[in-house]
Every structure is written in C-alpha cells, then in structure tokens.
Design a protein around this motif. Structure first.
Motif, PDB file in Angstrom:
ATOM      1  N   SER A 105      15.857  52.275  34.818  1.00 27.81           N
ATOM      2  CA  SER A 105      15.283  52.535  36.140  1.00 27.81           C
ATOM      3  C   SER A 105      14.673  53.925  36.214  1.00 27.81           C
ATOM      4  O   SER A 105      13.612  54.119  36.820  1.00 27.81           O
ATOM      5  CB  SER A 105      16.358  52.389  37.225  1.00 27.81           C
ATOM      6  OG  SER A 105      16.811  51.055  37.329  1.00 27.81           O
ATOM      7  N   MET A 106      15.343  54.887  35.616  1.00 27.20           N
ATOM      8  CA  MET A 106      14.839  56.257  35.627  1.00 27.20           C
ATOM      9  C   MET A 106      13.428  56.333  35.046  1.00 27.20           C
ATOM     10  O   MET A 106      12.561  57.058  35.535  1.00 27.20           O
ATOM     11  CB  MET A 106      15.792  57.163  34.842  1.00 27.20           C
ATOM     12  CG  MET A 106      15.318  58.599  34.686  1.00 27.20           C
ATOM     13  SD  MET A 106      15.183  59.469  36.266  1.00 27.20           S
ATOM     14  CE  MET A 106      16.934  59.719  36.619  1.00 27.20           C
ATOM     15  N   HIS A 110      12.617  49.040  33.839  1.00 28.08           N
ATOM     16  CA  HIS A 110      13.692  48.048  33.945  1.00 28.08           C
ATOM     17  C   HIS A 110      13.186  46.630  34.137  1.00 28.08           C
ATOM     18  O   HIS A 110      13.881  45.677  33.819  1.00 28.08           O
ATOM     19  CB  HIS A 110      14.684  48.423  35.050  1.00 28.08           C
ATOM     20  CG  HIS A 110      14.064  48.815  36.356  1.00 28.08           C
ATOM     21  ND1 HIS A 110      13.190  49.867  36.479  1.00 28.08           N
ATOM     22  CD2 HIS A 110      14.216  48.325  37.609  1.00 28.08           C
ATOM     23  CE1 HIS A 110      12.824  50.002  37.744  1.00 28.08           C
ATOM     24  NE2 HIS A 110      13.420  49.072  38.438  1.00 28.08           N
ATOM     25  N   MET A 111      11.960  46.444  34.651  1.00 30.84           N
ATOM     26  CA  MET A 111      11.411  45.100  34.781  1.00 30.84           C
ATOM     27  C   MET A 111      10.611  44.669  33.560  1.00 30.84           C
ATOM     28  O   MET A 111      10.167  43.527  33.475  1.00 30.84           O
ATOM     29  CB  MET A 111      10.523  45.017  36.031  1.00 30.84           C
ATOM     30  CG  MET A 111      11.290  44.967  37.325  1.00 30.84           C
ATOM     31  SD  MET A 111      12.331  43.479  37.496  1.00 30.84           S
ATOM     32  CE  MET A 111      13.963  44.123  37.182  1.00 30.84           C
ATOM     33  N   TRP A 112      10.433  45.570  32.623  1.00 29.76           N
ATOM     34  CA  TRP A 112       9.648  45.238  31.436  1.00 29.76           C
ATOM     35  C   TRP A 112      10.430  44.370  30.462  1.00 29.76           C
ATOM     36  O   TRP A 112       9.844  43.737  29.581  1.00 29.76           O
ATOM     37  CB  TRP A 112       9.207  46.504  30.706  1.00 29.76           C
ATOM     38  CG  TRP A 112       8.350  47.430  31.522  1.00 29.76           C
ATOM     39  CD1 TRP A 112       8.152  47.406  32.880  1.00 29.76           C
ATOM     40  CD2 TRP A 112       7.583  48.529  31.024  1.00 29.76           C
ATOM     41  NE1 TRP A 112       7.311  48.425  33.258  1.00 29.76           N
ATOM     42  CE2 TRP A 112       6.948  49.130  32.138  1.00 29.76           C
ATOM     43  CE3 TRP A 112       7.383  49.070  29.755  1.00 29.76           C
ATOM     44  CZ2 TRP A 112       6.123  50.245  32.010  1.00 29.76           C
ATOM     45  CZ3 TRP A 112       6.564  50.177  29.627  1.00 29.76           C
ATOM     46  CH2 TRP A 112       5.932  50.753  30.743  1.00 29.76           C
ATOM     47  N   PHE A 113      11.736  44.333  30.621  1.00 28.97           N
ATOM     48  CA  PHE A 113      12.591  43.629  29.665  1.00 28.97           C
ATOM     49  C   PHE A 113      13.440  42.555  30.334  1.00 28.97           C
ATOM     50  O   PHE A 113      14.457  42.144  29.791  1.00 28.97           O
ATOM     51  CB  PHE A 113      13.496  44.640  28.943  1.00 28.97           C
ATOM     52  CG  PHE A 113      12.753  45.812  28.373  1.00 28.97           C
ATOM     53  CD1 PHE A 113      11.967  45.670  27.249  1.00 28.97           C
ATOM     54  CD2 PHE A 113      12.823  47.058  28.986  1.00 28.97           C
ATOM     55  CE1 PHE A 113      11.271  46.750  26.722  1.00 28.97           C
ATOM     56  CE2 PHE A 113      12.135  48.150  28.472  1.00 28.97           C
ATOM     57  CZ  PHE A 113      11.350  47.992  27.336  1.00 28.97           C
ATOM     58  N   VAL A 121      17.201  48.288  44.264  1.00 28.31           N
ATOM     59  CA  VAL A 121      16.591  46.980  43.997  1.00 28.31           C
ATOM     60  C   VAL A 121      15.073  46.949  44.216  1.00 28.31           C
ATOM     61  O   VAL A 121      14.332  46.417  43.381  1.00 28.31           O
ATOM     62  CB  VAL A 121      17.289  45.886  44.835  1.00 28.31           C
ATOM     63  CG1 VAL A 121      16.512  44.572  44.787  1.00 28.31           C
ATOM     64  CG2 VAL A 121      18.716  45.670  44.328  1.00 28.31           C
ATOM     65  N   PRO A 122      14.538  47.502  45.330  1.00 33.42           N
ATOM     66  CA  PRO A 122      13.089  47.411  45.546  1.00 33.42           C
ATOM     67  C   PRO A 122      12.238  48.072  44.463  1.00 33.42           C
ATOM     68  O   PRO A 122      11.034  47.793  44.386  1.00 33.42           O
ATOM     69  CB  PRO A 122      12.893  48.119  46.902  1.00 33.42           C
ATOM     70  CG  PRO A 122      14.202  47.985  47.597  1.00 33.42           C
ATOM     71  CD  PRO A 122      15.219  48.092  46.507  1.00 33.42           C
ATOM     72  N   SER A 123      12.845  48.914  43.640  1.00 37.45           N
ATOM     73  CA  SER A 123      12.046  49.584  42.607  1.00 37.45           C
ATOM     74  C   SER A 123      11.541  48.616  41.547  1.00 37.45           C
ATOM     75  O   SER A 123      10.745  49.007  40.684  1.00 37.45           O
ATOM     76  CB  SER A 123      12.846  50.708  41.952  1.00 37.45           C
ATOM     77  OG  SER A 123      13.925  50.194  41.197  1.00 37.45           O
ATOM     78  N   TRP A 124      11.974  47.348  41.608  1.00 34.83           N
ATOM     79  CA  TRP A 124      11.448  46.377  40.648  1.00 34.83           C
ATOM     80  C   TRP A 124       9.929  46.302  40.729  1.00 34.83           C
ATOM     81  O   TRP A 124       9.245  46.159  39.706  1.00 34.83           O
ATOM     82  CB  TRP A 124      12.049  44.983  40.870  1.00 34.83           C
ATOM     83  CG  TRP A 124      11.553  44.248  42.073  1.00 34.83           C
ATOM     84  CD1 TRP A 124      12.126  44.197  43.305  1.00 34.83           C
ATOM     85  CD2 TRP A 124      10.354  43.443  42.157  1.00 34.83           C
ATOM     86  NE1 TRP A 124      11.369  43.413  44.162  1.00 34.83           N
ATOM     87  CE2 TRP A 124      10.281  42.943  43.473  1.00 34.83           C
ATOM     88  CE3 TRP A 124       9.352  43.103  41.249  1.00 34.83           C
ATOM     89  CZ2 TRP A 124       9.237  42.124  43.923  1.00 34.83           C
ATOM     90  CZ3 TRP A 124       8.308  42.283  41.677  1.00 34.83           C
ATOM     91  CH2 TRP A 124       8.269  41.804  42.997  1.00 34.83           C
ATOM     92  N   ALA A 184       8.556  39.125  37.338  1.00 39.82           N
ATOM     93  CA  ALA A 184       7.959  40.279  38.018  1.00 39.82           C
ATOM     94  C   ALA A 184       6.624  40.680  37.404  1.00 39.82           C
ATOM     95  O   ALA A 184       5.639  40.910  38.121  1.00 39.82           O
ATOM     96  CB  ALA A 184       8.933  41.460  37.990  1.00 39.82           C
ATOM     97  N   LEU A 185       6.576  40.770  36.080  1.00 39.45           N
ATOM     98  CA  LEU A 185       5.337  41.223  35.435  1.00 39.45           C
ATOM     99  C   LEU A 185       4.212  40.215  35.620  1.00 39.45           C
ATOM    100  O   LEU A 185       3.050  40.603  35.835  1.00 39.45           O
ATOM    101  CB  LEU A 185       5.581  41.476  33.946  1.00 39.45           C
ATOM    102  CG  LEU A 185       6.543  42.613  33.595  1.00 39.45           C
ATOM    103  CD1 LEU A 185       6.589  42.808  32.087  1.00 39.45           C
ATOM    104  CD2 LEU A 185       6.157  43.905  34.283  1.00 39.45           C
TER     105      LEU A 185
END
Length: 335
Positions: A105-106, A110-113, A121-124, A184-185
């Motif tokens: 996340s930093m 985190h959504m790439w994998f 959660v909204p940072s997706w 997501a992607l």
C-alpha cells in the motif's frame, strides 16, 4: 461515504434513498472515465509534442496529487493498528492488517498483484490508477494518429466498452463492483481509456460533439432507463452511460452544468479526494468504538460520523492536499 455505511442505516432512511445509495459503488467508474478525460486534456499537448521529455513532469505532477494524502491516511491506519494492538480487549488487529499489505500500500502497488482490500480500503482505486498512469504518456503520444478520424475514436470507445463487458462476462461476475482484488486493473484501464478517447474527441473534433450533443443526451437517458428497468449487468451499460454524459456536459451549457457549477458543488468536488480517502478510516473507527453489535449502531453516531468525515475532508484538503501539491510543483519549477 454513504455507500459503505448503507448496512448500518436503519428503517428511518427511505427505501428509495437506500436503493440509490446501493449504487454508490458506481461513482468510482465515473471517476475513472472523468480522470482519463481530464488528464488527457491537461497533458496531451505536452506529451504529444515534447515526448519523452515531458513524461517526468507528468509523473511528478500525478505523484504530488495523490501520494501525500495517501501517506497521511496510512499514518492514520498505523495509529488505528496500534490502538487495536495495545488498547483493545483482544490486543490484536484485524488479520487483514498485515505488514506485507502495508508495504504494498505504501508504494501503491497493492492492486497490481490481486491483493486483498485492506488498510485504507479506498486506496485500491488510486493504486490501479497509478498503474494506468505508467502507460498514459504512451497513450497520449500514440493518439496523435487518431486526430483525423471521428469513426476511429467512436470505434475505440465502443471497443474498450465491449472488451470490458466480455472480460466481466467470461469471469462470471454479476457486477462491475465485484471481485475488486482481481478486476481492479481491468476496470480502471478500460474505463480510463474510454475517458481518454472522449477527451481526444473533444480536443480534435469538438464540432462533432457539439452537433451531436442531443444525441449523446438521448443515448444517456435511454441507457439509464434500460439500466433501471432491466436486469442488464452494470458493466454492460455504465461505462457507456458515463462516456455519453461526459461528452454531453463537455460541450453544452444546460441546467445540469449550471447546477454542477454552483459554488457549493464546486467546493465539494475540490475536497472530494480528501473525502474519499478519509471516509473509510472514520467508518472503521466508528465500528471499533461505537459498535458492540456488528449489525446495529445508534443512528446518532452514524450521522455524526458523516459530519466528522466532512470536517476532516476540509481540514485535509487545506492542510495536506493543497499545500503538498504546491510544494511539489514548486520543487519541479526550480529543477
């Protein structure tokens, strides 16, 4: 904000209102298309004429826009993690709060994998959009070849929508909001791309959009009615609905644009990123502090949480979001 709190709302909220809120997850789809549209308008000239020298400036500007507030929110979740660990009766944080997920996340990967929705959660959505940003300069540079073709633009928009529909259909998913961890992607890429093509149509063939504004509005209304009255999956209609809406609003002055241009709504739009990023932290705090029953909460606390979200949105916008953007862009100008 209201969408994630829907399950906590009691019967004092009318059913039609709850039904409307239940579709709040679609706001992020509007965001992806609008983001592609706006970013193309903002950067297409420099990226198409000064490529690749302007690429670094694009990445720097996008970093300054999304990253500082993201880091502040992660810091808030670290405090929440500490409270769970040292102050709660169980002395344990939720299992999804892993350090591996935190590191991902930093760095907004985190959504790439196909990671779980955890920490903020909204940072997706900004993780998946950051992935798309990596390819946007090449998109903008390549779109120079589409300047001469209205048909090519329309076919590209339609193709992106069709491919998105096919992928979701083959995945057996019932909604565009399902299985975010793995979709997501895909969701972000194709909707952002549709927004880019609408933006390119606006830049290179604005007269065409002006002439066909009523057609776009009619299509928007017709597809909205189809969505509201039939079981057609949202992924089949929503991307096209939002593309038509953006195309229409970009070239017309109507009651809709007049409402959207009111000072209150303009300001709410300005702080919307802060609202989006902070609301889930408030939601998690609300559940941790005021919910002994996982299915019920005093409605006063729920509605007060919305006020807290608004206040924090204002504070974060003026204390973090705007100053950090100015700082990073000033640094860029001195390099």
């Amino acid at each position: 904000m209201f969408y994630h709190s829907l399950a906590l709302m009691d019967d004092s909220v009318p059913l039609p209102v709850k039904h409307f809120i239940s579709h709040g997850y679609l706001a992020v789809d509007l965001f992806f298309l609008l983001s592609g549209f706006v970013i193309f308008l903002s950067y297409h000239a420099s990226l198409s004429t000064n490529f690749p020298h302007s690429v670094g400036k694009f990445y720097w500007n996008r970093f300054s826009r999304i990253y500082p507030l993201h880091v502040v929110m992660l810091a808030g979740y670290l405090i929440l993690f500490g409270a769970f660990t040292f102050l709660s009766t169980s002395h344990t944080a939720p299992e999804s709060y892993t350090w591996g997920a935190f590191v991902q996340s930093m760095f907004l990967v985190h959504m790439w994998f196909g990671g779980d929705l955890t920490w903020n959660v909204p940072s997706w959505s900004i993780s998946s959009e950051w992935f798309v940003y990596l390819f946007f300069p090449l998109m903008a540079y390549s779109l120079r070849k589409l300047r001469g073709g209205i048909v090519a633009h329309l076919l590209s928009i339609a193709l992106a929508a069709v491919v998105l529909h096919v992928i979701y259909s083959l995945s057996g998913l019932h909604s565009i909001g399902a299985d975010i961890s793995h979709m997501a992607l895909v969701r972000t890429m194709f909707e952002f791309l549709m927004g880019v093509f609408v933006g390119s149509l606006f830049v290179n063939h604005r007269d065409f959009l002006v002439r066909n504004a009523r057609v776009a509005l009619a299509g928007f209304v017709a597809l909205c009615v189809l969505y509201a009255t039939t079981p057609t999956p949202d992924y089949a209609l929503i991307p096209i609905i939002f593309a038509l809406l953006i195309a229409y609003l970009s070239v017309t002055t109507s009651w809709m644009t007049a409402i959207l241009s009111t000072p209150v709504l303009v300001y709410l739009g300005e702080i919307s990123y802060s609202t989006y990023m902070v609301h889930y932290l408030v939601y998690d705090l609300l559940k941790a502090v005021f919910m002994s029953d996982p299915h019920h909460i005093d409605q006063l606390y729920l509605w007060l949480s919305f006020v807290v979200v608004f206040v924090l949105s204002v504070l974060l916008h003026h204390a973090v979001d705007m100053p950090s953007q100015k700082y990073f862009r000033r640094r860029l100008s001195t390099r």
